[in-house]
Design a protein around this motif. Structure first.
Motif, PDB file in Angstrom:
ATOM      1  N   GLY A 169      -4.486   2.349   3.315  1.00 12.43           N
ATOM      2  CA  GLY A 169      -3.971   1.204   2.580  1.00 12.43           C
ATOM      3  C   GLY A 169      -4.368   1.240   1.117  1.00 12.43           C
ATOM      4  N   PRO A 170      -3.612   0.535   0.276  1.00  9.54           N
ATOM      5  CA  PRO A 170      -3.928   0.503  -1.163  1.00  9.54           C
ATOM      6  C   PRO A 170      -5.250  -0.219  -1.421  1.00  9.54           C
ATOM      7  CG  PRO A 170      -2.231  -1.105  -0.629  1.00  9.54           C
ATOM      8  CD  PRO A 170      -2.456  -0.296   0.614  1.00  9.54           C
ATOM      9  N   ALA A 171      -5.961   0.242  -2.442  1.00 10.51           N
ATOM     10  CA  ALA A 171      -7.247  -0.360  -2.798  1.00 10.51           C
ATOM     11  C   ALA A 171      -7.017  -1.479  -3.805  1.00 10.51           C
ATOM     12  CB  ALA A 171      -8.181   0.694  -3.383  1.00 10.51           C
ATOM     13  N   PRO A 172      -7.314  -2.726  -3.450  1.00  5.02           N
ATOM     14  CA  PRO A 172      -7.133  -3.818  -4.411  1.00  5.02           C
ATOM     15  C   PRO A 172      -8.094  -3.684  -5.590  1.00  5.02           C
ATOM     16  CG  PRO A 172      -8.267  -4.594  -2.441  1.00  5.02           C
ATOM     17  CD  PRO A 172      -7.829  -3.203  -2.152  1.00  5.02           C
ATOM     18  N   ALA A 173      -7.595  -3.965  -6.783  1.00  4.84           N
ATOM     19  CA  ALA A 173      -8.427  -3.932  -7.978  1.00  4.84           C
ATOM     20  C   ALA A 173      -9.388  -5.121  -7.943  1.00  4.84           C
ATOM     21  CB  ALA A 173      -7.563  -3.992  -9.227  1.00  4.84           C
ATOM     22  N   ALA A 174     -10.666  -4.845  -8.140  1.00  3.18           N
ATOM     23  CA  ALA A 174     -11.680  -5.899  -8.006  1.00  3.18           C
ATOM     24  C   ALA A 174     -12.699  -5.820  -9.127  1.00  3.18           C
ATOM     25  CB  ALA A 174     -12.384  -5.780  -6.649  1.00  3.18           C
TER      26      ALA A 174
END
Length: 283
Positions: A169-174
């Motif tokens: 899955g895509p890595a959310p920007a945090a």
């Protein structure tokens, strides 16, 4: 005559062997009865490691920060079972430790006093990775003669990181955001924990250094998908209540990130990756 000499030599050799065996047995008895070193910690992150690797009777005192609910990395009720010092030379020496374990910065007066008293000082810096933190655990465990317990803690950290890892899955920007906009960037332990639990640390997009301040206008212009706020839990981060952020906070996920998870490695890593994984799964 030759037989007599040989017999005398055999008796002498046997006597020497018996004496050597007696000495070895005495040494083993002394080692078995010896106590492991008593230690004073003057660093709250070291306190957390000692709780996992040392016998309670080995811990002469811990850092006074561990008695403060706002600064501790261990449960306060556990911390208050132990004496605490503020790290002054007088307080530390009064505990008569064999070893003092501290952070990277120790008052010169304390160092001089420990040197005069021939008390060993072990200094532990701020870890910048999981691997570095695990080596620090081994250093602390070796100092208190509890290597096996140290290895067990290292194994628990490895298991916790594996359990919290996200492979798909895509890595959310945090961003992890402290009061005033202080952000941990690349090359920090916090950044590695984000990466291991399936996020992308967005600090590099703003050109931030390892630890840097992100101006509010930059946050508004290029917001992350997830803002992990150290001050969200107790509303201490006044910037989160800034009118400019009112609309933005409806569009991104703002989640609390307890301060105790930010500054230490060691067993704190276990709680940190579990917390990050729970947030990631709920997005």
């Amino acid at each position: 005559m030759i037989r007599a000499c040989a017999l005398a030599l055999a008796v002498a050799v046997a006597g020497c062997a018996s004496q050597a065996a007696d000495r070895a047995a005495q040494d083993d008895a002394r080692n078995a009865g010896s106590t492991r070193p008593r230690v004073v910690s003057i660093n709250p992150c070291v306190d957390a490691v000692l709780m996992q690797v040392a016998e309670p009777g080995q811990i002469a005192a811990i850092s006074h920060y561990s008695h403060d609910p706002r600064a501790t990395s261990i449960p306060v009720d556990l911390a208050r079972r132990f004496a605490a010092t503020s790290g002054t030379a007088e307080e530390v020496v009064a505990q008569a430790p064999d070893i003092v374990i501290a952070g990277a910065h120790v008052a010169p007066a304390t160092i001089a006093a420990l040197h005069r008293m021939r008390i060993r000082l072990v200094q532990i810096g701020v870890p910048e990775s999981i691997a570095e933190s695990q080596e620090q655990i081994r250093t602390i465990a070796a100092a208190v003669q509890q290597r096996q317990r140290g290895e067990r803690l290292v194994a628990r950290i490895d298991a916790a990181v594996r359990a919290a890892s996200v492979q798909h899955g895509p890595a959310p920007a945090a961003l992890i955001w402290q009061g005033g906009g202080l952000v941990p960037g690349e090359g920090t332990l916090a950044s590695e924990l984000l990466s291991r639990t399936g996020y992308r640390n967005m600090s590099g997009d703003y050109g931030l250094k390892q630890w840097d301040v992100l101006p509010l206008e930059h946050l508004v212009a290029r917001p992350p998908q997830v803002l992990l706020s150290v001050g969200a839990e107790d509303s201490s981060d006044r910037m989160l209540r800034h009118p400019v952020l009112a609309g933005l906070l409806q569009a991104i996920a703002v989640r609390r990130y307890p301060e105790r998870l930010l500054h230490c490695g060691g067993p704190t890593i276990i709680d940190a990756v579990a917390h990050l994984a729970r947030i990631r799964r709920a997005l």
